[in-house]
Design an enzyme around this catalytic site. Structure first.
Site, PDB file in Angstrom:
ATOM      1  N   PHE A 146     -21.112  33.304  18.476  1.00  0.00           N
ATOM      2  CA  PHE A 146     -21.397  32.248  17.506  1.00  0.00           C
ATOM      3  C   PHE A 146     -22.733  31.616  17.896  1.00  0.00           C
ATOM      4  CE2 PHE A 146     -20.980  28.036  15.629  1.00  0.00           C
ATOM      5  CZ  PHE A 146     -20.406  28.307  14.410  1.00  0.00           C
ATOM      6  N   ASP A 175     -14.436  30.713  24.950  1.00  0.00           N
ATOM      7  CA  ASP A 175     -14.524  29.837  23.795  1.00  0.00           C
ATOM      8  C   ASP A 175     -13.319  30.148  22.911  1.00  0.00           C
ATOM      9  OD1 ASP A 175     -14.986  28.826  21.205  1.00  0.00           O
ATOM     10  OD2 ASP A 175     -17.131  28.684  21.603  1.00  0.00           O
ATOM     11  N   ARG A 233     -14.696  35.904   4.370  1.00  0.00           N
ATOM     12  CA  ARG A 233     -13.822  35.650   5.514  1.00  0.00           C
ATOM     13  C   ARG A 233     -12.623  34.806   5.081  1.00  0.00           C
ATOM     14  NH1 ARG A 233     -15.600  32.044  10.667  1.00  0.00           N
ATOM     15  NH2 ARG A 233     -15.657  30.495   9.012  1.00  0.00           N
ATOM     16  N   TYR A 270     -11.370  20.868  14.921  1.00  0.00           N
ATOM     17  CA  TYR A 270     -11.278  20.749  13.458  1.00  0.00           C
ATOM     18  C   TYR A 270     -10.912  22.038  12.745  1.00  0.00           C
ATOM     19  CZ  TYR A 270     -16.197  22.222  14.050  1.00  0.00           C
ATOM     20  OH  TYR A 270     -17.340  22.872  14.422  1.00  0.00           O
ATOM     21  N   LYS A 271     -10.739  23.132  13.490  1.00  0.00           N
ATOM     22  CA  LYS A 271     -10.366  24.391  12.836  1.00  0.00           C
ATOM     23  C   LYS A 271      -8.842  24.479  12.768  1.00  0.00           C
ATOM     24  CE  LYS A 271     -14.803  26.387  13.874  1.00  0.00           C
ATOM     25  NZ  LYS A 271     -15.640  27.009  14.893  1.00  0.00           N
TER      26      LYS A 271
HETATM   27  C1  LIG Z   1     -16.844  26.500  15.161  1.00  0.00           C
HETATM   28  C2  LIG Z   1     -17.424  27.003  16.407  1.00  0.00           C
HETATM   29  C3  LIG Z   1     -18.244  26.186  17.190  1.00  0.00           C
HETATM   30  C4  LIG Z   1     -18.570  24.810  16.723  1.00  0.00           C
HETATM   31  O1  LIG Z   1     -19.325  24.077  17.624  1.00  0.00           O
HETATM   32  P1  LIG Z   1     -19.552  22.534  17.371  1.00  0.00           P
HETATM   33  O2  LIG Z   1     -20.333  22.091  18.519  1.00  0.00           O
HETATM   34  O3  LIG Z   1     -18.185  21.906  17.293  1.00  0.00           O
HETATM   35  O4  LIG Z   1     -20.270  22.362  16.085  1.00  0.00           O
HETATM   36  C5  LIG Z   1     -18.724  26.697  18.386  1.00  0.00           C
HETATM   37  N1  LIG Z   1     -18.414  27.948  18.789  1.00  0.00           N
HETATM   38  C6  LIG Z   1     -17.635  28.765  18.059  1.00  0.00           C
HETATM   39  C7  LIG Z   1     -17.293  30.126  18.549  1.00  0.00           C
HETATM   40  C8  LIG Z   1     -17.120  28.323  16.840  1.00  0.00           C
HETATM   41  O5  LIG Z   1     -16.360  29.118  16.116  1.00  0.00           O
END
Ligand SMILES: *Cc1c(COP(=O)(O)O)cnc(C)c1O
Length: 409
Positions: free
Chosen positions: A125, A194, A368, A219-220
């Site tokens: 990501f 992660d 997705r 938040y997911k």
């Molecule tokens: C959603 C997501 C993030 C989000 O990072 P934020 O700092 O909360 O914006 C980071 N890494 C991965 C793999 C994600 O899916």
């Protein structure tokens, strides 16, 4: 091919079917985007009202003690710990995933001062890639990109930390985390996971994996609301030596002694930096009650059944329209989402949203769909596939309204 009647039968037999009532979901909506922003759990509004009206409005500053605002990062962390197979006192909530990852990668590098390499994956990501690169710059480390299908090939005695994302945000591919962690340990490196697309959706067992560090998103699949606090995990073996770079007063051993010099708090508390966002933290705390009385094992069984059904329907009904399923078929390597590849994925997703089926688009050609086992029904999966087949047959995705790109996709 499974019929809608079959899907209804699966719902009737689903031991988790009542959990859906723990969420505020508009009638007719099929929400397949809980992997981007989870829906609003029942009970959150009431909690926010109480925090705002009574705790802040009436009790003001005393609430740090009387309502234990100060204890929220640890309390929320403990609630999340149960969902990721961690001891309650090894998880803390706060900051964002990006910030937590930065802190942990630097801390890991400092635990291995004689090693000069951090290993990550090429298609991580983006914020993970950026933060890992930023941490590497700060610590004078080199970033080495591994092949996700053969992580050990990139491991050697020069590696300080291996930082990977357990479930790939695009493809839904999931690592064998225990095996990869063991491989990292074999060369004396630390392992950081992660869990953004794992926590609350698939089985995570940090203790059993023997992972060193982990971060994840609130938040997911945890449904903590837009911009909810993230979380961080540190294995107990590192608690005493962990030296994180954003050493603020909330991670001090005695924040209110207001000492001149920094002394890290014992345990996971030293990962905190500044004052917690109390209202967001309270929202996440209330949202996590949606998981009460359910185990991740039960949720995982349903999650796999949901994605199995969607994949079967996609193979039967969508492949003829040039749609390919991107997620691994093997349960051991599948997260809780399914990605479909199609040259006009963007228009497809927009046409679906107009029909009340909410997924999202990821560059360059992926549609997705996230399948949260807490609130999705098997008929939702069946209906989503039906809508998608209709959109493809009618070429509805060609409409100009479905081609315009918004800022957030
Ligand atoms: C959603 C997501 C993030 C989000 O990072 P934020 O700092 O909360 O914006 C980071 N890494 C991965 C793999 C994600 O899916």
């Amino acid at each position: 091919m499974p019929s809608r009647t079959d899907a209804e039968a699966l719902d009737r037999a689903d031991p988790l079917r009542d959990l859906r009532s723990r969420f505020m979901l508009r009638h007719g909506l099929i929400y397949l985007d809980g992997n981007s922003l989870g829906p609003l759990p029942v009970g959150v509004r009431e909690r926010v009202a109480a925090v705002v009206d009574l705790e802040w409005g009436r009790d003001l500053i005393t609430s740090w003690n009387t309502h234990d605002w100060i204890g929220l990062p640890a309390r929320v962390g403990a609630k999340i710990a149960r969902l990721i197979g961690a001891p309650a006192d090894c998880v803390v909530a706060g900051d964002s995933t990006s910030v937590q990852l930065f802190k942990l990668v630097v801390a890991a590098a400092r635990l291995r001062p004689d090693r000069r390499v951090v290993v990550t994956e090429p298609d991580n990501f983006p914020t993970d890639s950026y933060m890992i690169a930023a941490a590497a710059r700060l610590c004078g480390l080199q970033v080495r990109l591994c092949d996700p299908l053969d992580v050990p090939a990139s491991l050697a005695a020069d590696v300080s930390v291996v930082a990977l994302t357990h479930v790939d945000y695009r493809t839904g591919r999931m690592y064998d985390a225990a095996a990869v962690t063991a491989a990292a340990h074999d060369v004396g490196a630390l392992m950081s996971w992660d869990l953004c697309h794992s926590a609350g959706a698939v089985r995570v067992d940090l203790d059993e994996w023997d992972a060193d560090l982990a971060v994840g998103c609130g938040y997911k699949y945890l449904n903590g609301g837009p911009g909810a606090p993230a979380f961080a995990y540190v294995h107990r073996r590192w608690h005493d030596d962990l030296d994180q770079p954003l050493a603020g007063w909330m991670g001090h051993a005695a924040p209110f002694a207001l000492e001149h010099d920094y002394r890290p708090a014992p345990g996971i508390a030293r990962l905190q930096t500044g004052t917690p966002s109390v209202i967001s933290m309270a929202v996440l705390d209330a949202a996590l009650d949606a998981f009460e009385g359910v185990t991740m094992d039960e949720l995982r069984v349903k999650s796999l059944a949901l994605t199995d059904l969607f994949i079967a329907l996609a193979d039967e009904r969508l492949a003829t329209h040039g749609v390919t399923v991107e997620v691994p078929r093997d349960h051991r390597h599948r997260g809780s989402q399914v990605c479909l590849r199609h040259p006009h994925a963007y228009g497809l997703v927009q046409a679906l949203i107009a029909r009340g089926v909410v997924g999202d688009f990821r560059e360059p050609d992926l549609a997705r769909f996230g399948f949260s086992p807490l609130y999705l029904r098997f008929v939702d999966v069946w209906d989503a596939a039906e809508h998608l087949a209709e959109v493809l047959e009618s070429r509805e995705w060609e409409r100009p309204a479905y081609q315009a790109r918004a800022t957030v996709t």
